[in-house]
Motif scaffolding. Structure first.
Motif, PDB file in Angstrom:
ATOM      1  N   LEU A 253      42.277  50.222  23.671  1.00  0.00           N
ATOM      2  CA  LEU A 253      43.043  49.319  24.524  1.00  0.00           C
ATOM      3  C   LEU A 253      44.524  49.474  24.191  1.00  0.00           C
ATOM      4  N   THR A 254      45.349  49.622  25.199  1.00  0.00           N
ATOM      5  CA  THR A 254      46.787  49.562  24.973  1.00  0.00           C
ATOM      6  C   THR A 254      47.155  48.102  24.695  1.00  0.00           C
ATOM      7  N   PRO A 255      48.330  47.841  24.134  1.00  0.00           N
ATOM      8  CA  PRO A 255      48.729  46.447  23.907  1.00  0.00           C
ATOM      9  C   PRO A 255      48.651  45.606  25.176  1.00  0.00           C
ATOM     10  N   LYS A 256      49.074  46.178  26.304  1.00  0.00           N
ATOM     11  CA  LYS A 256      49.021  45.427  27.559  1.00  0.00           C
ATOM     12  C   LYS A 256      47.582  45.106  27.939  1.00  0.00           C
ATOM     13  N   GLN A 257      46.695  46.089  27.802  1.00  0.00           N
ATOM     14  CA  GLN A 257      45.293  45.874  28.156  1.00  0.00           C
ATOM     15  C   GLN A 257      44.659  44.817  27.247  1.00  0.00           C
ATOM     16  N   LYS A 258      44.981  44.866  25.966  1.00  0.00           N
ATOM     17  CA  LYS A 258      44.441  43.871  25.036  1.00  0.00           C
ATOM     18  C   LYS A 258      44.905  42.468  25.413  1.00  0.00           C
ATOM     19  N   ASN A 259      46.169  42.347  25.780  1.00  0.00           N
ATOM     20  CA  ASN A 259      46.688  41.034  26.186  1.00  0.00           C
ATOM     21  C   ASN A 259      45.985  40.526  27.437  1.00  0.00           C
ATOM     22  N   LEU A 260      45.710  41.428  28.381  1.00  0.00           N
ATOM     23  CA  LEU A 260      45.026  41.031  29.614  1.00  0.00           C
ATOM     24  C   LEU A 260      43.607  40.551  29.316  1.00  0.00           C
ATOM     25  N   VAL A 261      42.909  41.276  28.448  1.00  0.00           N
ATOM     26  CA  VAL A 261      41.544  40.864  28.091  1.00  0.00           C
ATOM     27  C   VAL A 261      41.572  39.507  27.385  1.00  0.00           C
ATOM     28  N   ASP A 262      42.532  39.334  26.480  1.00  0.00           N
ATOM     29  CA  ASP A 262      42.646  38.049  25.775  1.00  0.00           C
ATOM     30  C   ASP A 262      42.935  36.906  26.752  1.00  0.00           C
ATOM     31  N   GLU A 263      43.820  37.151  27.711  1.00  0.00           N
ATOM     32  CA  GLU A 263      44.140  36.128  28.715  1.00  0.00           C
ATOM     33  C   GLU A 263      42.915  35.782  29.550  1.00  0.00           C
ATOM     34  N   LEU A 264      42.144  36.806  29.906  1.00  0.00           N
ATOM     35  CA  LEU A 264      40.946  36.550  30.698  1.00  0.00           C
ATOM     36  C   LEU A 264      39.940  35.718  29.897  1.00  0.00           C
ATOM     37  N   LEU A 265      39.802  36.033  28.627  1.00  0.00           N
ATOM     38  CA  LEU A 265      38.859  35.286  27.795  1.00  0.00           C
ATOM     39  C   LEU A 265      39.266  33.826  27.668  1.00  0.00           C
ATOM     40  N   VAL A 266      40.570  33.565  27.613  1.00  0.00           N
ATOM     41  CA  VAL A 266      41.051  32.178  27.570  1.00  0.00           C
ATOM     42  C   VAL A 266      40.625  31.441  28.832  1.00  0.00           C
ATOM     43  N   SER A 267      40.830  32.068  29.980  1.00  0.00           N
ATOM     44  CA  SER A 267      40.437  31.447  31.254  1.00  0.00           C
ATOM     45  C   SER A 267      38.924  31.339  31.362  1.00  0.00           C
ATOM     46  N   MET A 268      38.223  32.359  30.852  1.00  0.00           N
ATOM     47  CA  MET A 268      36.776  32.375  30.972  1.00  0.00           C
ATOM     48  C   MET A 268      36.134  31.282  30.126  1.00  0.00           C
ATOM     49  N   ARG A 269      36.699  30.984  28.981  1.00  0.00           N
ATOM     50  CA  ARG A 269      36.140  29.932  28.121  1.00  0.00           C
ATOM     51  C   ARG A 269      36.158  28.576  28.819  1.00  0.00           C
TER      52      ARG A 269
ATOM     53  N   ALA B 188      41.170  32.793  38.170  1.00  0.00           N
ATOM     54  CA  ALA B 188      42.203  32.964  37.152  1.00  0.00           C
ATOM     55  C   ALA B 188      43.532  33.204  37.852  1.00  0.00           C
ATOM     56  N   PRO B 189      44.656  33.116  37.148  1.00  0.00           N
ATOM     57  CA  PRO B 189      45.955  33.352  37.794  1.00  0.00           C
ATOM     58  C   PRO B 189      45.980  34.681  38.550  1.00  0.00           C
ATOM     59  N   ASP B 190      46.605  34.676  39.716  1.00  0.00           N
ATOM     60  CA  ASP B 190      46.640  35.877  40.545  1.00  0.00           C
ATOM     61  C   ASP B 190      47.223  37.070  39.806  1.00  0.00           C
ATOM     62  N   TRP B 191      48.262  36.813  38.997  1.00  0.00           N
ATOM     63  CA  TRP B 191      48.894  37.929  38.294  1.00  0.00           C
ATOM     64  C   TRP B 191      47.911  38.621  37.355  1.00  0.00           C
ATOM     65  N   LEU B 192      47.000  37.843  36.778  1.00  0.00           N
ATOM     66  CA  LEU B 192      46.031  38.403  35.848  1.00  0.00           C
ATOM     67  C   LEU B 192      45.047  39.317  36.586  1.00  0.00           C
ATOM     68  N   THR B 193      44.540  38.843  37.706  1.00  0.00           N
ATOM     69  CA  THR B 193      43.618  39.653  38.508  1.00  0.00           C
ATOM     70  C   THR B 193      44.301  40.929  38.981  1.00  0.00           C
ATOM     71  N   GLN B 194      45.532  40.810  39.461  1.00  0.00           N
ATOM     72  CA  GLN B 194      46.263  41.971  39.960  1.00  0.00           C
ATOM     73  C   GLN B 194      46.557  42.971  38.848  1.00  0.00           C
ATOM     74  N   ASP B 195      46.931  42.466  37.674  1.00  0.00           N
ATOM     75  CA  ASP B 195      47.218  43.368  36.555  1.00  0.00           C
ATOM     76  C   ASP B 195      45.962  44.090  36.076  1.00  0.00           C
ATOM     77  N   LEU B 196      44.835  43.391  36.073  1.00  0.00           N
ATOM     78  CA  LEU B 196      43.574  44.037  35.699  1.00  0.00           C
ATOM     79  C   LEU B 196      43.205  45.119  36.713  1.00  0.00           C
ATOM     80  N   GLN B 197      43.451  44.832  37.984  1.00  0.00           N
ATOM     81  CA  GLN B 197      43.191  45.836  39.025  1.00  0.00           C
ATOM     82  C   GLN B 197      44.104  47.039  38.861  1.00  0.00           C
ATOM     83  N   MET B 198      45.382  46.798  38.546  1.00  0.00           N
ATOM     84  CA  MET B 198      46.332  47.892  38.385  1.00  0.00           C
ATOM     85  C   MET B 198      45.973  48.755  37.182  1.00  0.00           C
TER      86      MET B 198
END
Length: 367
Positions: A41-57, A150-160
């Motif tokens: 995982l790149t730092p950006k990817q790790k941050n995105l996964v962590d953000e998703l897990l926060v929302s998922m919890r 989840a926040p739109d930016w998170l979904t869009q960044d995961l897609q990108m």
């Protein structure tokens, strides 16, 4: 290009000079299991996964463990691939000495036609499997992000991130195509070969990371424009695509579109059908005196089913690319008219040329 093919004496000019990988990647540009090589995982990817897990919890706590287990699976897969010899180090293998330089020479010298799977290093083939698994994982994460609002930016960044990884998969083919093109300067071919080794070793490529958003924007604009299949030149569509695009893309259009290969590859990209189908359709419309038709009418006029209306899904992009890639290779092999490269080949070649020109100018300015 096999793991065991190249013999090399221990005191020749082709001995490997250690490569300082830090010149290709910033120290903080990758994370993963130490020594694994592959960027899990790149730092950006790790941050995105962590953000998703926060929302998922908060929205679906039971799925957190499933996502965590999937990320562990990726780490285990990367660790398994890492057990194979590094492509950036010297190894005394059963078939002789293998160095990065010998691999680069082999990539340049081998011009055989056909599938090269059995000629490539094991780590390259296994790493591709890891990348495909990672692409599917992030595609699933983006869908989960959308499902739980989840926040739109998170979904869009995961897609990108998913799309960017797809372009890394595509980049292997592009680099191999460019390396095999003996009309290109040898210094460029060696640079592409080194980029390919780095991509195989780390499953991350900075050039592609920079190019991916541009090609994604062009693909998205091309999908929305729904060009009229009339003159089949795509001029108005191309102008609309270029407006507000990346400056590098605009310069590419200005400087290279006069080249027949580039313009033909561009038409294939824009219209979603082959050079041969474009030529046939142009002739049919001219004969019938029809000024223009829509995408949904193309199959009827050609008398065969064609998927001119591809969607925005990353799998559609890759599928369309592979069709254009295979057609280009066939034309080159059989010496047929039409583009012998894809638009992606031409664009990455252009980016390489521009980077070299900038490097030369910077060197001249400092001297």
């Amino acid at each position: 290009m096999k793991d065991t093919v190249i013999k090399d004496s221990s005191a020749t000019e082709t001995d490997f000079t250690p490569i300082d990988i830090s010149q290709f990647y910033d120290d903080d540009n990758e994370t993963g299991k130490e020594g694994s090589g592959i960027v899990i995982l790149t730092p950006k990817q790790k941050n995105l996964v962590d953000e998703l897990l926060v929302s998922m919890r908060k929205a679906d706590a039971e799925r957190v463990d499933i996502i965590t287990e999937r990320m562990d699976d990726l780490e285990h897969l990367a660790a398994a691939v890492a057990r194979f010899p590094s492509l950036l180090e010297r190894h005394d293998l059963a078939g002789g000495i293998r160095t990065p330089q010998s691999l680069i020479d082999s990539l340049i010298d081998h011009q055989d036609e056909g599938d090269t799977t059995l000629q490539l290093p094991s780590k390259a083939i296994l790493g591709k499997g890891f990348l495909v698994a990672k692409i599917h994982t992030f595609s699933s994460l983006s869908k989960q992000s959308k499902r739980i609002d989840a926040p739109d930016w998170l979904t869009q960044d995961l897609q990108m991130e998913t799309v960017t990884m797809m372009f890394s998969l595509l980049a292997e083919d592009v680099y191999l195509n460019l390396i095999r093109d003996d009309s290109q300067p040898i210094e460029f071919r060696r640079q592409w070969a080194l980029s390919l080794l780095l991509l195989w070793e780390y499953r991350n490529d900075q050039t592609i990371a920079n190019v991916a958003p541009v090609l994604q924007s062009v693909w998205t604009a091309r999908r929305r424009l729904a060009p009229a299949f009339g003159t089949m030149m795509g001029t108005s569509e191309l102008l609309l695509i270029s407006i507000q695009m990346d400056e590098q893309w605009i310069q590419f259009i200005k400087q290279k579109l006069g080249d027949n290969g580039v313009s033909q590859a561009m038409e294939e990209f824009l219209f979603g059908i082959s050079f041969e189908q474009i030529r046939e359709l142009r002739s049919i419309l001219k004969t019938k005196g029809i000024p223009a038709i829509g995408r949904d009418e193309v199959s009827n006029f050609l008398g065969e089913h064609v998927k001119a209306d591809a969607g925005l899904d990353y799998r559609d992009f890759y599928s369309q690319y592979t069709v254009r890639r295979d057609n280009a290779r066939a034309r080159e092999r059989m010496k047929l008219p039409g583009p012998h490269k894809t638009l992606e080949d031409y664009f990455i070649q252009y980016v390489t040329e521009q980077n070299k020109e900038k490097q030369d100018n910077d060197t001249f300015a400092k001297s």
